[in-house]
Design an enzyme around this catalytic site. Structure first.
Site, PDB file in Angstrom:
ATOM      1  N   ASP A   1      -0.514  -5.298   2.827  1.00 16.97           N
ATOM      2  CA  ASP A   1      -1.014  -4.158   3.395  1.00 16.97           C
ATOM      3  C   ASP A   1      -0.474  -4.083   4.919  1.00 16.97           C
ATOM      4  OD1 ASP A   1      -4.262  -2.359   4.115  1.00 16.97           O
ATOM      5  OD2 ASP A   1      -2.298  -1.826   4.592  1.00 16.97           O
ATOM      6  N   ASP A  13      -5.890  -4.846   0.376  1.00 18.14           N
ATOM      7  CA  ASP A  13      -6.856  -4.989   1.417  1.00 18.14           C
ATOM      8  C   ASP A  13      -7.312  -6.111   1.554  1.00 18.14           C
ATOM      9  OD1 ASP A  13      -8.341  -1.643   0.723  1.00 18.14           O
ATOM     10  OD2 ASP A  13      -6.817  -2.167   2.386  1.00 18.14           O
ATOM     11  N   GLU A  63       0.934  -1.200  -0.099  1.00 21.83           N
ATOM     12  CA  GLU A  63      -0.010  -0.078   0.056  1.00 21.83           C
ATOM     13  C   GLU A  63       0.958   1.306   0.091  1.00 21.83           C
ATOM     14  OE1 GLU A  63      -2.912   0.431   3.148  1.00 21.83           O
ATOM     15  OE2 GLU A  63      -3.804   2.357   2.222  1.00 21.83           O
ATOM     16  N   THR A 111      -5.865   1.402   8.970  1.00 20.36           N
ATOM     17  CA  THR A 111      -4.921   2.487   9.357  1.00 20.36           C
ATOM     18  C   THR A 111      -5.557   3.638  10.339  1.00 20.36           C
ATOM     19  OG1 THR A 111      -3.309   2.074   7.567  1.00 20.36           O
ATOM     20  CG2 THR A 111      -2.982   4.361   8.596  1.00 20.36           C
ATOM     21  N   ILE A 125      -0.530  -2.375   7.678  1.00 18.23           N
ATOM     22  CA  ILE A 125      -1.766  -1.882   8.721  1.00 18.23           C
ATOM     23  C   ILE A 125      -2.948  -1.834   7.847  1.00 18.23           C
ATOM     24  CG2 ILE A 125      -2.639  -0.564  10.531  1.00 18.23           C
ATOM     25  CD1 ILE A 125       0.239   0.129  10.990  1.00 18.23           C
ATOM     26  N   ASP A 126      -3.949  -2.837   7.763  1.00 18.13           N
ATOM     27  CA  ASP A 126      -4.966  -2.609   7.280  1.00 18.13           C
ATOM     28  C   ASP A 126      -6.104  -2.279   8.358  1.00 18.13           C
ATOM     29  OD1 ASP A 126      -6.792  -3.012   4.892  1.00 18.13           O
ATOM     30  OD2 ASP A 126      -7.893  -4.753   6.161  1.00 18.13           O
TER      31      ASP A 126
END
Ligand code: LIP
Length: 267
Positions: A83, A210, A66, A88, A85-86
């Site tokens: 990702d 995601d 990402e 965020t 940190i999905d």
């Protein structure tokens, strides 16, 4: 290296990345294209850690993350879709509902997925053809009919011009299904469908990072996931529809496609 051995290494890396997320002191937060779209210093740190270690695990593999440069087009034998940190926005605000999401594609087919929730101590994992697991225990989708389904969805946070269409889908589903949820991390929500806690997910314009890892987990748990045009994209955002059963996926698709047509929204 056998895929099961790769999975074991990826689970270890995801758990190490998750542990980094637990130390959220001193992070910096910036906005990307819109005021709703954040990137934190922890996103960048975790993506750098995973980029280095995953591309070392399979030499010559590509990395689509990402926060980094987009991957070029064209066929790639192995491509990581990550990702860091999905969820965020949750992480930036101290809402402890964020995950590390890692997917692996082989010549354009998703073959491995790991999703790690560090605050809950949950690791979801799957290799294509070998089943889906939560902390090593098998998981499977529910058999709930649509009237008893709990549906995760969102309202196009990063492009609010598409929100009215999402609200229409929400209203139509709310009139048939049991209830709706908005958790803010598609990867985690897809894992909730995989483990039978939730039953459907709809989201417009989701990015591949995601859902890539969670799509493998959901499919191996017996669920169905697609875009409106067919399979989910590995390189571009798409509208994602996921369900516990083929029948519920067909119902969800019919609602979404009808609303997209009425609102003249194209992918
Ligand atoms: C998030 C998705 C979530 C969506 C959010 C955001 P991010 O990803 O997982 O489903 O509703 O708007 O896109 O940006 O936190 O990695």
């Amino acid at each position: 290296m056998p895929m099961e051995r790769i999975l074991s290494e990826v689970i270890s890396l995801a758990e190490q990345a998750g542990n980094m997320m637990l130390d959220d002191s001193g992070i910096t937060v910036e906005n990307k294209a819109t005021k709703e779209n954040y990137v934190t210093s922890m996103d960048v740190k975790i993506e750098g850690f995973l980029r280095e270690n995953l591309t070392s695990l399979i030499p010559g593999s590509f990395f689509l993350g990402e926060e980094g440069d987009p991957v070029s087009e064209g066929e790639k034998e192995y491509m990581w879709i990550v990702d860091p940190i999905d969820g965020t926005a949750n992480f930036a605000r101290g809402i402890r509902m964020s995950v590390v999401s890692i997917g692996l594609a082989h010549f354009g087919e998703l073959v491995l997925g790991v999703v790690r929730h560090p605050h809950l101590g949950e690791t979801y994992s799957a290799v294509k053809g070998n089943g889906a697991f939560l902390n090593g225990e098998p998981i499977h989708v529910s058999d709930r009919t649509k009237e008893h389904c709990m549906v995760s969805l969102a309202w196009s946070t990063y492009n609010k011009k598409l929100a009215p269409m999402c609200f229409e889908v929400s209203q139509r589903l709310y009139g048939v299904c049991e209830d709706l949820r908005r958790i803010g991390t598609a990867a985690y929500e897809l894992c909730q469908v995989a483990k039978g806690s939730e039953d459907m997910l709809f989201e417009i314009r989701l990015a591949p990072w995601d859902y890539a890892g969670a799509a493998v987990i959901l499919r191996e748990a017996g669920g169905v996931i697609s875009s409106v045009d067919g399979d989910v994209s590995l390189t571009h955002s798409c509208t994602v529809m996921a369900a516990n059963t083929a029948g519920n996926h067909e119902f969800l698709s019919s609602v979404v496609k009808d609303v997209l047509e009425n609102f003249r929204v194209t992918e």
